[in-house]
Design a protein around this motif. Structure first.
Motif, PDB file in Angstrom:
ATOM      1  N   GLU A  46       0.261 -12.128   8.799  1.00  0.00           N
ATOM      2  CA  GLU A  46      -0.681 -12.712   7.836  1.00  0.00           C
ATOM      3  C   GLU A  46      -0.197 -14.103   7.441  1.00  0.00           C
ATOM      4  O   GLU A  46       0.984 -14.296   7.145  1.00  0.00           O
TER       5      GLU A  46
ATOM      6  N   HIS B 268       0.831  -1.219   0.000  1.00  0.00           N
ATOM      7  CA  HIS B 268       0.000   0.000   0.000  1.00  0.00           C
ATOM      8  C   HIS B 268       0.866   1.270   0.000  1.00  0.00           C
ATOM      9  O   HIS B 268       0.385   2.331  -0.322  1.00  0.00           O
ATOM     10  N   ARG B 269       2.138   1.139   0.436  1.00  0.00           N
ATOM     11  CA  ARG B 269       3.024   2.307   0.572  1.00  0.00           C
ATOM     12  C   ARG B 269       4.137   2.170  -0.468  1.00  0.00           C
ATOM     13  O   ARG B 269       5.286   1.889  -0.151  1.00  0.00           O
TER      14      ARG B 269
ATOM     15  N   ASN C 191       9.117  -0.573  10.235  1.00  0.00           N
ATOM     16  CA  ASN C 191       8.994   0.805  10.735  1.00  0.00           C
ATOM     17  C   ASN C 191       8.259   0.840  12.082  1.00  0.00           C
ATOM     18  O   ASN C 191       7.761   1.887  12.495  1.00  0.00           O
TER      19      ASN C 191
ATOM     20  N   PRO D  32      -3.201  -3.003  -1.969  1.00  0.00           N
ATOM     21  CA  PRO D  32      -3.461  -2.504  -0.609  1.00  0.00           C
ATOM     22  C   PRO D  32      -3.660  -3.569   0.470  1.00  0.00           C
ATOM     23  O   PRO D  32      -3.458  -3.272   1.641  1.00  0.00           O
ATOM     24  N   ILE D  33      -4.055  -4.767   0.103  1.00  0.00           N
ATOM     25  CA  ILE D  33      -4.308  -5.773   1.140  1.00  0.00           C
ATOM     26  C   ILE D  33      -2.957  -6.237   1.703  1.00  0.00           C
ATOM     27  O   ILE D  33      -2.109  -6.735   0.958  1.00  0.00           O
ATOM     28  N   VAL D  34      -2.783  -6.074   3.006  1.00  0.00           N
ATOM     29  CA  VAL D  34      -1.490  -6.355   3.634  1.00  0.00           C
ATOM     30  C   VAL D  34      -1.044  -7.789   3.321  1.00  0.00           C
ATOM     31  O   VAL D  34      -1.817  -8.736   3.482  1.00  0.00           O
TER      32      VAL D  34
ATOM     33  N   TYR E 267       5.449   0.284  13.347  1.00  0.00           N
ATOM     34  CA  TYR E 267       4.009   0.500  13.543  1.00  0.00           C
ATOM     35  C   TYR E 267       3.169  -0.098  12.427  1.00  0.00           C
ATOM     36  O   TYR E 267       3.551  -0.055  11.260  1.00  0.00           O
ATOM     37  N   SER E 268       2.019  -0.651  12.825  1.00  0.00           N
ATOM     38  CA  SER E 268       0.975  -0.974  11.873  1.00  0.00           C
ATOM     39  C   SER E 268      -0.158  -0.016  12.221  1.00  0.00           C
ATOM     40  O   SER E 268      -0.780  -0.143  13.288  1.00  0.00           O
ATOM     41  N   VAL E 269      -0.389   0.955  11.383  1.00  0.00           N
ATOM     42  CA  VAL E 269      -1.330   2.061  11.640  1.00  0.00           C
ATOM     43  C   VAL E 269      -0.958   2.713  12.979  1.00  0.00           C
ATOM     44  O   VAL E 269       0.056   3.385  13.055  1.00  0.00           O
TER      45      VAL E 269
ATOM     46  N   HIS F  33      -0.019   7.375   9.210  1.00  0.00           N
ATOM     47  CA  HIS F  33      -0.098   6.122   8.451  1.00  0.00           C
ATOM     48  C   HIS F  33      -0.639   6.372   7.042  1.00  0.00           C
ATOM     49  O   HIS F  33      -0.085   5.875   6.062  1.00  0.00           O
TER      50      HIS F  33
ATOM     51  N   GLY G 102       5.687  -4.247   4.811  1.00  0.00           N
ATOM     52  CA  GLY G 102       5.968  -3.821   6.178  1.00  0.00           C
ATOM     53  C   GLY G 102       5.981  -5.007   7.122  1.00  0.00           C
ATOM     54  O   GLY G 102       5.582  -6.123   6.749  1.00  0.00           O
ATOM     55  N   GLU G 103       6.428  -4.778   8.355  1.00  0.00           N
ATOM     56  CA  GLU G 103       6.555  -5.896   9.301  1.00  0.00           C
ATOM     57  C   GLU G 103       5.198  -6.501   9.682  1.00  0.00           C
ATOM     58  O   GLU G 103       5.138  -7.650  10.110  1.00  0.00           O
ATOM     59  N   ALA G 104       4.095  -5.748   9.456  1.00  0.00           N
ATOM     60  CA  ALA G 104       2.767  -6.309   9.769  1.00  0.00           C
ATOM     61  C   ALA G 104       2.427  -7.476   8.847  1.00  0.00           C
ATOM     62  O   ALA G 104       1.556  -8.291   9.173  1.00  0.00           O
ATOM     63  N   ALA G 105       3.117  -7.580   7.716  1.00  0.00           N
ATOM     64  CA  ALA G 105       2.864  -8.707   6.803  1.00  0.00           C
ATOM     65  C   ALA G 105       3.193 -10.043   7.469  1.00  0.00           C
ATOM     66  O   ALA G 105       2.674 -11.086   7.063  1.00  0.00           O
TER      67      ALA G 105
HETATM   68  C1  LIG Z   1      -5.307  -7.981   5.337  1.00  0.00           C
HETATM   69  C2  LIG Z   1      -5.393  -6.545   5.735  1.00  0.00           C
HETATM   70  N1  LIG Z   1      -5.646  -6.236   7.031  1.00  0.00           N
HETATM   71  C3  LIG Z   1      -5.711  -4.938   7.415  1.00  0.00           C
HETATM   72  C4  LIG Z   1      -5.540  -3.935   6.500  1.00  0.00           C
HETATM   73  C5  LIG Z   1      -5.574  -2.470   6.926  1.00  0.00           C
HETATM   74  N2  LIG Z   1      -4.224  -1.943   6.890  1.00  0.00           N
HETATM   75  C6  LIG Z   1      -3.794  -1.221   5.843  1.00  0.00           C
HETATM   76  S1  LIG Z   1      -2.198  -0.777   5.983  1.00  0.00           S
HETATM   77  C7  LIG Z   1      -2.066  -1.516   7.486  1.00  0.00           C
HETATM   78  C8  LIG Z   1      -0.770  -1.445   8.265  1.00  0.00           C
HETATM   79  C9  LIG Z   1       0.253  -2.277   7.680  1.00  0.00           C
HETATM   80  O1  LIG Z   1       1.481  -2.096   8.372  1.00  0.00           O
HETATM   81  P1  LIG Z   1       2.792  -2.591   7.699  1.00  0.00           P
HETATM   82  O2  LIG Z   1       2.483  -3.738   6.804  1.00  0.00           O
HETATM   83  O3  LIG Z   1       3.808  -2.804   8.749  1.00  0.00           O
HETATM   84  O4  LIG Z   1       3.207  -1.398   6.720  1.00  0.00           O
HETATM   85  P2  LIG Z   1       3.332   0.156   7.013  1.00  0.00           P
HETATM   86  O5  LIG Z   1       1.956   0.735   6.871  1.00  0.00           O
HETATM   87  O6  LIG Z   1       3.896   0.319   8.378  1.00  0.00           O
HETATM   88  O7  LIG Z   1       4.228   0.642   5.938  1.00  0.00           O
HETATM   89  C10 LIG Z   1      -3.251  -2.127   7.850  1.00  0.00           C
HETATM   90  C11 LIG Z   1      -3.456  -2.873   9.101  1.00  0.00           C
HETATM   91  C12 LIG Z   1      -5.316  -4.297   5.153  1.00  0.00           C
HETATM   92  N3  LIG Z   1      -5.126  -3.396   4.202  1.00  0.00           N
HETATM   93  N4  LIG Z   1      -5.217  -5.610   4.806  1.00  0.00           N
END
Ligand SMILES: Cc1ncc(C[n+]2csc(CCOP(=O)(O)OP(=O)(O)O)c2C)c(N)n1
Length: 323
Positions: free
Chosen positions: A149, A64-65, A173, A113-115, A175-177, A242, A143-146
């Protein structure tokens, strides 16, 4: 390419990305960009350092970024801006926006956009390239939030098993949001977790473009020897909110002091100082570079903003299943 040329090239690319994103932030309140924007200001070194180790024929996917990933791979700036402005000339014909970047001319296969969703796609691309013996490498940024999943874990397992030619680039980075990593994952390192999949792991300073470049080069060398996938975890920090153009250190999930600490590690400042200290470039040359980038980028914003809007007819034309 000599060392000094690649360093100046990387500085120019980071400055270009920073200038583009600062202009997006400045112009966003005009209300003409009708899509969410996730800015990577502060994180430019990762995209630039990694992409400079890849060939045009190598494939890159983002998340998404991804403005920085797209531009660092050589994606067309005008088409990216037209996409963000919702114009027909956009790389997705203005129907997607900032999170749907693609430029097949340079093998930037897409951002989604889907993480984590581009991780299995990139893994499939790498598998295809391996089966076809093209020698091409795939890199995917996330991002580390991946790591939260399931598909990421399936993909790492599959890539290790099949020794796929892929670089997984994790931009940690923190943070996730609005949520810090320590509230989302147990207290163990991401790198150790990934090592458990038998994937080679490198870690590095994501705000030091030379470090990123050298680390990614090692990854490419390993992959070229047929040693399979490499996961690179790079520490960095997002400067802005975010999603959107603003700073948000006042809303309570992180502190101004933390932001200021990270700001001192600004990847552009770091490389700028190095270039000057080593006398690889002069102050007047840097000023000229910034001025000419600024003029060229501003012209492309104006061109994109005044180009034809994506109409309803076009939307209808691209619907594959109709009732
Ligand atoms: C499967 C899924 N869950 C939740 C979201 C909502 N969402 C969009 S960006 C994001 C944060 C992701 O954080 P990270 O992947 O670490 O990347 P960063 O935004 O820090 O660059 C979330 C939770 C989404 N897009 N897809």
């Amino acid at each position: 390419m000599s060392n000094s040329i690649i360093l100046i090239k990387m500085y120019q690319e980071m400055l270009r990305i920073r200038t583009v994103e600062e202009k997006i932030a400045d112009k966003y309140p005009e209300g003409e960009m009708r899509c969410p924007v996730h800015l990577s200001i502060g994180q430019e070194a990762i995209a630039v350092g990694v992409c400079n180790t890849l060939k045009v024929s190598d494939c890159v996917l983002g998340n998404h970024r991804s403005h920085a990933h797209y531009l660092a791979k050589g994606g067309d700036l005008y088409q990216m801006l037209a996409e963000i402005y919702g114009r027909i000339d956009g790389c997705s014909r203005g129907r997607g926006g900032s999170m749907y970047l693609v430029d097949l001319q340079v093998n930037f296969l897409g951002s989604v956009p889907i993480v984590a969703s581009s991780i299995p796609v990139a893994t499939g691309v790498a598998w295809a390239e391996k089966l076809k013996h093209t020698g091409q490498i795939t890199a995917v940024f996330f991002g580390e939030a991946a790591l939260e999943e399931g598909v990421t874990h399936e993909a790492l397992n599959f890539a290790a098993l099949n020794k796929l030619p892929i670089i997984y680039v994790c931009e940690n980075n923190l943070y996730s949001v609005y949520t810090h990593l320590k509230f989302r994952q147990p207290p163990r390192s991401i790198s150790n977790l990934v090592k458990g999949y038998s994937v080679t792991v490198f870690t590095g300073d994501g705000n030091d473009v030379i470090n990123v470049y050298e680390t990614a080069k090692q990854a490419v060398e390993k992959i070229e020897k047929g040693e399979g996938p490499v996961f690179i975890e790079l520490a960095t920090y997002r400067w802005r909110e975010h999603c959107g153009p603003n700073f948000d250190n006042n809303i309570g999930y992180r502190t101004e002091a933390e932001f200021q600490k990270w700001k001192k590690t600004d990847p552009l400042k770091k490389l700028r100082k190095y270039l000057l200290d080593q006398k690889l470039i002069s102050e007047p040359e840097l000023i000229l570079m910034a001025k000419s980038l600024n003029i060229n980028i501003e012209l492309l914003f104006q061109k994109a903003k005044s180009s034809p809007k994506t109409g309803e007819l076009l939307t209808e034309n691209n619907v594959y299943a109709k009732t």
